[in-house]
Motif scaffolding. Structure first.
Motif, short mmCIF file in Angstrom:
data_model
loop_
_atom_site.label_atom_id
_atom_site.label_comp_id
_atom_site.label_asym_id
_atom_site.label_seq_id
_atom_site.Cartn_x
_atom_site.Cartn_y
_atom_site.Cartn_z
N SER A 56 0.84 -1.20 0.00
CA SER A 56 0.00 0.00 0.00
C SER A 56 0.88 1.24 0.00
N ASP A 57 0.26 2.36 -0.34
CA ASP A 57 1.01 3.61 -0.25
C ASP A 57 1.00 4.07 1.21
N GLY A 58 1.64 5.18 1.48
CA GLY A 58 1.75 5.68 2.85
C GLY A 58 0.43 6.01 3.50
N ASP A 59 -0.62 6.21 2.69
CA ASP A 59 -1.94 6.51 3.23
C ASP A 59 -2.80 5.27 3.42
N GLY A 60 -2.24 4.10 3.12
CA GLY A 60 -2.98 2.86 3.30
C GLY A 60 -3.78 2.41 2.10
N VAL A 61 -3.65 3.09 0.97
CA VAL A 61 -4.38 2.69 -0.23
C VAL A 61 -3.66 1.50 -0.87
N ASN A 104 8.22 -0.76 6.71
CA ASN A 104 8.32 0.59 6.17
C ASN A 104 9.29 0.57 5.01
N PRO A 147 -8.19 0.06 3.66
CA PRO A 147 -7.26 1.18 3.82
C PRO A 147 -7.22 1.76 5.24
N SER A 148 -8.35 1.76 5.92
CA SER A 148 -8.37 2.32 7.28
C SER A 148 -7.46 1.53 8.23
N GLY A 184 1.54 4.40 9.47
CA GLY A 184 2.03 5.77 9.56
C GLY A 184 1.75 6.39 10.91
N SER A 197 -3.56 1.96 6.89
CA SER A 197 -2.97 3.29 7.14
C SER A 197 -2.44 3.44 8.56
N THR A 198 -2.68 2.47 9.42
CA THR A 198 -2.25 2.60 10.81
C THR A 198 -0.74 2.60 10.97
#
Length: 128
Positions: free
Chosen positions: A26-31, A85, A48-49, A55, A52-53
């Motif tokens: 996923s990207d840094g936003d959780g997508v 990461n 995604p929610s 970050g 995203s944790t």
């Protein structure tokens, strides 16, 4: 295409580590950018929610003064989640609780080369 090759590679990794149910990039936003998962994987862990944790948790952990956080391991009632990461991407492994955590952690080095092209695609500079 490249993503199909990566998915095949991820399936092979999942077959070599007993209990590994999903690999999500996923990207840094959780997508999610790329996802390979068995049906037994809890759907909430693929959203995604949840993704995203990393970050948020990494940001809090960095406040401890121990340096940059590179890996987060979480255990739940029936599963364990390992997040690596590799910014601009995050790799999430979702496994059964009885999976060998050491074997899961050892997979980290196998992601670097295979995901280099994917990192380039995700790390698009923004104008602003």
């Amino acid at each position: 295409m490249m993503s199909q090759e990566i998915k095949k590679y991820f399936h092979m990794l999942m077959e070599t580590v007993d209990g590994l149910d999903a690999i999500v990039v996923s990207d840094g936003d959780g997508v999610p950018v790329l996802k390979v998962a068995y049906e037994s994987t809890p759907e909430l862990a693929l959203r995604p929610s949840f993704l995203s944790t990393f970050g948020l948790a990494s940001g809090q952990a960095s406040k401890l003064g121990l340096g940059k956080n590179t890996t987060i391991i979480s255990t739940y009632q029936n599963h364990q989640v390992i997040m690596f990461n590799k910014l601009p991407i995050v790799i999430t492994l979702i496994a059964r609780l009885d999976a060998n955590c050491g074997m899961l952690l050892a997979l980290e080095s196998s992601f670097d080369e295979v995901l280099q092209e994917l990192k380039t695609a995700v790390d698009v500079p923004t104008n602003g």
